[in-house]
Design a protein around this motif. Structure first.
Motif, short mmCIF file in Angstrom:
data_model
loop_
_atom_site.label_atom_id
_atom_site.label_comp_id
_atom_site.label_asym_id
_atom_site.label_seq_id
_atom_site.Cartn_x
_atom_site.Cartn_y
_atom_site.Cartn_z
N LEU A 33 -18.39 12.80 23.05
CA LEU A 33 -19.05 11.70 22.35
C LEU A 33 -19.38 10.55 23.28
CD1 LEU A 33 -16.86 11.70 19.12
CD2 LEU A 33 -19.17 12.60 19.37
N ILE A 34 -18.53 10.35 24.29
CA ILE A 34 -18.76 9.31 25.30
C ILE A 34 -18.54 9.93 26.67
CG2 ILE A 34 -18.13 7.41 23.75
CD1 ILE A 34 -15.44 7.23 25.23
N PHE A 35 -19.00 9.23 27.69
CA PHE A 35 -18.93 9.76 29.05
C PHE A 35 -18.49 8.67 30.01
CE2 PHE A 35 -22.29 11.74 26.61
CZ PHE A 35 -21.91 13.07 26.67
N SER A 36 -17.78 9.09 31.05
CA SER A 36 -17.40 8.17 32.11
C SER A 36 -17.66 8.84 33.45
CB SER A 36 -15.92 7.78 32.00
OG SER A 36 -15.09 8.89 32.30
N GLU A 37 -17.60 8.03 34.47
CA GLU A 37 -17.72 8.53 35.83
C GLU A 37 -16.45 8.13 36.56
OE1 GLU A 37 -21.23 6.56 37.23
OE2 GLU A 37 -22.44 7.34 35.58
N ARG A 38 -16.20 8.75 37.67
CA ARG A 38 -15.05 8.37 38.49
C ARG A 38 -15.52 7.47 39.61
NH1 ARG A 38 -10.10 9.67 36.15
NH2 ARG A 38 -10.47 11.50 34.88
N GLY A 39 -14.85 6.33 39.74
CA GLY A 39 -15.18 5.42 40.83
C GLY A 39 -14.55 5.91 42.13
N GLY A 40 -14.73 5.15 43.18
CA GLY A 40 -14.19 5.52 44.49
C GLY A 40 -12.68 5.64 44.50
N THR A 41 -12.01 4.94 43.59
CA THR A 41 -10.55 5.00 43.51
C THR A 41 -10.09 6.07 42.53
OG1 THR A 41 -10.50 3.33 41.78
CG2 THR A 41 -10.34 2.54 44.06
N GLY A 42 -11.02 6.78 41.92
CA GLY A 42 -10.67 7.82 40.96
C GLY A 42 -10.52 7.30 39.54
N ARG A 43 -10.70 5.98 39.37
CA ARG A 43 -10.58 5.41 38.02
C ARG A 43 -11.82 5.70 37.21
NH1 ARG A 43 -8.79 -0.74 38.57
NH2 ARG A 43 -10.98 -0.80 38.04
N ARG A 44 -11.63 5.80 35.89
CA ARG A 44 -12.76 5.99 34.98
C ARG A 44 -13.59 4.72 34.94
NH1 ARG A 44 -9.15 9.37 31.93
NH2 ARG A 44 -10.23 11.21 31.17
N LEU A 45 -14.90 4.92 35.03
CA LEU A 45 -15.85 3.82 34.86
C LEU A 45 -16.85 4.25 33.81
CD1 LEU A 45 -16.50 2.87 38.59
CD2 LEU A 45 -15.11 1.62 36.93
N TYR A 46 -17.01 3.41 32.79
CA TYR A 46 -17.91 3.72 31.68
C TYR A 46 -19.20 2.92 31.82
CZ TYR A 46 -13.88 5.83 29.39
OH TYR A 46 -12.81 6.62 29.09
N PRO A 47 -20.34 3.58 31.70
CA PRO A 47 -21.59 2.80 31.66
C PRO A 47 -21.52 1.85 30.46
CG PRO A 47 -22.06 5.15 31.88
CD PRO A 47 -20.59 5.01 31.60
N ARG A 48 -22.00 0.63 30.65
CA ARG A 48 -21.93 -0.38 29.59
C ARG A 48 -22.55 0.11 28.29
NH1 ARG A 48 -20.89 -5.70 29.17
NH2 ARG A 48 -20.57 -5.91 31.41
N HIS A 49 -23.57 0.95 28.38
CA HIS A 49 -24.23 1.40 27.15
C HIS A 49 -23.32 2.30 26.30
CE1 HIS A 49 -25.27 5.47 28.67
NE2 HIS A 49 -25.51 4.87 29.81
N MET A 50 -22.18 2.76 26.85
CA MET A 50 -21.22 3.53 26.05
C MET A 50 -20.59 2.66 24.97
SD MET A 50 -21.06 6.72 26.73
CE MET A 50 -22.52 7.22 27.61
N LEU A 51 -20.61 1.34 25.17
CA LEU A 51 -20.05 0.44 24.14
C LEU A 51 -20.77 0.63 22.80
CD1 LEU A 51 -19.54 -2.88 26.14
CD2 LEU A 51 -17.78 -1.25 25.40
N ARG A 52 -22.07 0.87 22.85
CA ARG A 52 -22.83 1.07 21.61
C ARG A 52 -22.39 2.37 20.94
NH1 ARG A 52 -29.02 -0.20 21.37
NH2 ARG A 52 -28.14 -2.26 21.28
N ARG A 53 -22.24 3.44 21.72
CA ARG A 53 -21.77 4.70 21.15
C ARG A 53 -20.39 4.52 20.52
NH1 ARG A 53 -23.08 10.23 23.47
NH2 ARG A 53 -25.20 10.05 24.23
N ILE A 54 -19.51 3.84 21.25
CA ILE A 54 -18.15 3.62 20.75
C ILE A 54 -18.19 2.82 19.46
CG2 ILE A 54 -15.92 2.55 21.25
CD1 ILE A 54 -16.52 3.26 24.27
N SER A 55 -19.04 1.80 19.41
CA SER A 55 -19.17 1.00 18.18
C SER A 55 -19.61 1.86 17.01
CB SER A 55 -20.17 -0.14 18.40
OG SER A 55 -19.67 -1.03 19.35
N LEU A 56 -20.56 2.76 17.25
CA LEU A 56 -21.01 3.65 16.17
C LEU A 56 -19.91 4.61 15.74
CD1 LEU A 56 -24.68 4.39 17.24
CD2 LEU A 56 -23.90 3.09 15.26
N ILE A 57 -19.10 5.06 16.67
CA ILE A 57 -17.96 5.92 16.32
C ILE A 57 -16.99 5.16 15.43
CG2 ILE A 57 -15.93 7.13 17.23
CD1 ILE A 57 -17.68 7.70 19.78
N ILE A 58 -16.71 3.91 15.78
CA ILE A 58 -15.79 3.09 14.98
C ILE A 58 -16.34 2.90 13.57
CG2 ILE A 58 -14.83 0.76 14.74
CD1 ILE A 58 -14.69 0.72 17.88
N VAL A 59 -17.63 2.60 13.45
CA VAL A 59 -18.25 2.42 12.13
C VAL A 59 -18.20 3.73 11.35
CG1 VAL A 59 -20.44 1.97 10.95
CG2 VAL A 59 -19.70 0.49 12.83
#
Length: 154
Positions: A33-59
């Motif tokens: 439903l949502i996607f992230s990428e791995r940054g140089g440190t291996g941490r998850r990084l979410y494109p800002r536009h995923m906030l809209r998807r997450i908001s729709l999931i919450i609704v």
């Protein structure tokens, strides 16, 4: 500071913005439903536009819309870029049709609650008038008047 839909947010920033725990974000990611990428440190990084998807999931959760329905609607959205206005319009029209159908089913149920529940059969007195000789029993099990073909389930 200029904010772009293509900016990336850490998981901590997404948690702060959405109020969801990391476990929910990981779950939604496993479901596609949502996607992230791995940054140089291996941490998850979410494109800002995923906030809209997450908001729709919450609704959708608040409206008791199954995640499978949300996933179906999201298939029309790009994962690799911020959706355009046209992308959101297309998704919105599709979801609107689903919500209209759910509303119709709920309104039908509301009408049936005043007598019986679609001949399941709770009111033998009313069913003698609405369903003489149990003719609806031949159409299958359950509340057959509410489970019309194409009516879906609420």
């Amino acid at each position: 500071m200029h904010v772009s839909p293509d900016d990336h947010l850490t998981i901590g920033e997404v948690i702060r913005r959405t109020g969801l725990p990391a476990s929910a974000l990981h779950f939604y990611e496993r479901k596609g439903l949502i996607f992230s990428e791995r940054g140089g440190t291996g941490r998850r990084l979410y494109p800002r536009h995923m906030l809209r998807r997450i908001s729709l999931i919450i609704v959708a959760k608040r409206l008791h819309i199954p995640l499978s329905d949300v996933a179906g609607v999201f298939t029309g959205l790009p994962a690799d870029r911020a959706p355009t206005h046209q992308d959101w319009q297309r998704v919105s029209r599709r979801w609107k049709k689903q919500l209209e159908e759910r509303r119709r089913v709920i309104e039908s149920l509301e009408q049936e609650l005043t007598g019986c529940i679609g001949c399941g059969c709770l009111s033998m007195k009313a069913c003698l008038l609405l369903n003489p000789d149990d003719t609806l029993g031949g159409r299958g099990p359950g509340p057959v008047r509410l489970q019309r073909p194409g009516a879906g389930t609420a």
